[in-house]
Design an enzyme around this catalytic site. Structure first.
Site, short mmCIF file in Angstrom:
data_model
loop_
_atom_site.label_atom_id
_atom_site.label_comp_id
_atom_site.label_asym_id
_atom_site.label_seq_id
_atom_site.Cartn_x
_atom_site.Cartn_y
_atom_site.Cartn_z
N THR A 168 8.75 1.38 -0.20
CA THR A 168 7.53 1.90 -0.82
C THR A 168 6.89 0.85 -1.69
O THR A 168 7.59 0.08 -2.35
CB THR A 168 7.89 3.10 -1.72
OG1 THR A 168 8.50 4.10 -0.91
CG2 THR A 168 6.67 3.69 -2.41
N ARG A 171 11.04 13.96 8.43
CA ARG A 171 11.21 14.03 6.98
C ARG A 171 10.03 13.38 6.23
O ARG A 171 9.56 12.32 6.60
CB ARG A 171 12.52 13.33 6.60
CG ARG A 171 12.82 13.29 5.11
CD ARG A 171 12.39 11.99 4.50
NE ARG A 171 12.76 11.89 3.09
CZ ARG A 171 12.25 10.99 2.25
NH1 ARG A 171 11.37 10.13 2.67
NH2 ARG A 171 12.61 10.96 0.99
N THR A 218 8.81 5.66 -7.01
CA THR A 218 9.55 5.17 -5.84
C THR A 218 10.99 5.64 -6.03
O THR A 218 11.42 5.97 -7.12
CB THR A 218 9.44 3.65 -5.70
OG1 THR A 218 10.20 3.23 -4.55
CG2 THR A 218 9.96 2.90 -6.90
N GLY A 219 11.73 5.65 -4.93
CA GLY A 219 13.10 6.14 -5.00
C GLY A 219 13.26 7.36 -4.11
O GLY A 219 12.44 7.61 -3.23
N ASP A 265 8.20 11.90 -1.27
CA ASP A 265 7.26 12.18 -2.35
C ASP A 265 5.92 11.44 -2.21
O ASP A 265 4.89 11.88 -2.73
CB ASP A 265 7.88 11.74 -3.68
CG ASP A 265 8.21 10.24 -3.65
OD1 ASP A 265 8.99 9.82 -2.75
OD2 ASP A 265 7.68 9.48 -4.48
N1 ASP Z 1 10.00 7.40 -2.27
C1 ASP Z 1 10.14 7.06 -0.88
C2 ASP Z 1 10.49 8.32 -0.12
O1 ASP Z 1 11.33 9.07 -0.56
C3 ASP Z 1 11.20 6.00 -0.62
C4 ASP Z 1 11.14 4.73 -1.46
O2 ASP Z 1 10.59 4.74 -2.56
O3 ASP Z 1 11.67 3.70 -1.00
O4 ASP Z 1 9.96 8.50 0.95
#
Ligand code: ASP
Length: 327
Positions: free
Chosen positions: A188, A216, A239-240, A219
């Site tokens: 992200t 899937r 992010t996360g 967020d």
């Molecule tokens: N937030 C992103 C998701 O859950 C993943 C990421 O931040 O790497 O799709």
């Protein structure tokens, strides 16, 4: 934390006060600020800064900035990113401006710049979100080219290694664990900015979690979870692990915390702490990271765990900062 400078000369103010003259509102000179997630944010900020430093709009800056990373086919965002567990890259993105206009795309395949499609959704449709086939058709109608859908060499290697390690059979439903989000494994880029006119905007673009179940959504394309902008207060981006960001309505909760008077960093921290409180036993291997920027140009970030960094660009600063974290 850095403070946007607004120039109201102390001498001028006290002279006016001493003379009893009423102070007329001054046009405040504002310094733009842009911040974005992870080390890749440095390159995205360079592009955004080209726009902001010449008096351009935050909305253009946050779109153009993250497009740079969507273009990097051996990177962690866009079509070069990690696929889902069936080996296909599906993209999500969102964008929001200073007038509560927002747009997003979900589960978009074979289109290189989901952030720009999200902006078209915002500007050219009465809707906020378009998903899947419909989003792709809209992108094609808008003139975005259909890309090949082949994995980048890095992503293909990573996917083969993952299949071998997990023994996952494509098309079999399985509870195979997701790869946790880390500095080496995140997909992200989120960016928030304030421009010379004092207007805020934000963008977020992702391929979601590596080796996610097909279909899937995290967020990032959900306004209020991965991204939120309230031009009176501030902006936040995440992010996360998307599931945990959605649970606490991450970005909008941060903006509301800033409305209550918390600094950007403390606002991010308050939401991380809430997540830790309500999900304490279920956060093994989970990373959640937030960035926030307020109307005064103050900014900050906070993460659940160590390892998160964010890129900041102002007239005086070009830096990658290690975020504070809870655990
Ligand atoms: N937030 C992103 C998701 O859950 C993943 C990421 O931040 O790497 O799709």
């Amino acid at each position: 934390m850095t403070t946007r400078r607004t120039f109201l000369s102390g001498a001028l103010a006290s002279a006016a006060a001493a003379s009893g003259a009423s102070l007329k509102p001054l046009t405040l000179s504002r310094t733009p600020v842009v911040l974005s997630t992870w080390e890749t944010g440095m390159r995205a900020n360079d592009k955004a800064w080209e726009i902001l430093s010449y008096g351009g709009k935050a909305l253009d800056a946050v779109e153009e900035g993250v497009r740079v990373i969507e273009d990097e086919l051996n990177c962690c965002v866009g079509l070069g990113a990690h696929p889902d567990r069936e080996g296909r890259v599906t993209l999500d993105a969102s964008i929001m401006d200073h007038r509560f206009n927002c747009g997003s795309v979900l589960f978009l395949e074979r289109i290189k710049h989901p952030i720009s499609v999200a902006r078209r959704v915002m500007e050219k449709t009465p809707h906020v979100m378009l998903a899947g086939e419909g989003a792709q058709q809209f992108a094609l109608d808008e003139g975005f080219p259909l890309e090949s859908g082949e994995l980048s060499p890095d992503a293909a290697r990573g996917y083969q290694a993952w299949l071998k390690k997990t023994g996952y059979q494509p098309r079999a439903r399985s509870s195979t664990a997701l790869a946790p989000v880390s500095p080496q494994n995140h997909d992200t880029i989120g960016m928030i900015a304030i421009d010379e006119s004092g207007n805020l905007s934000g963008s977020c673009t992702t391929s979601g979690l590596a080796y996610k179940m097909r279909g899937r959504i995290g967020d990032s394309p959900i306004i209020g979870a991965g991204l939120y902008v309230d031009n009176d207060i501030g902006a936040a981006v995440a992010t996360g692990q998307g599931e945990d960001i959605v649970r606490v309505a991450g970005a909008s909760s941060i903006v509301e915390a800033m409305r209550r008077g918390l600094s950007p960093e403390k606002a991010c921290r308050s939401v991380v702490e809430k997540l830790a409180r309500v999900r304490r036993d279920q956060l093994k291997d989970v990373q959640v990271c937030f960035l926030a920027l307020n109307k005064q140009g103050e900014y900050g970030g906070f993460a659940l765990r160590s390892g998160f960094s964010f890129a900041v660009r102002t007239a005086k600063l070009k830096t990658l900062t290690a975020s504070r974290f809870l655990w």
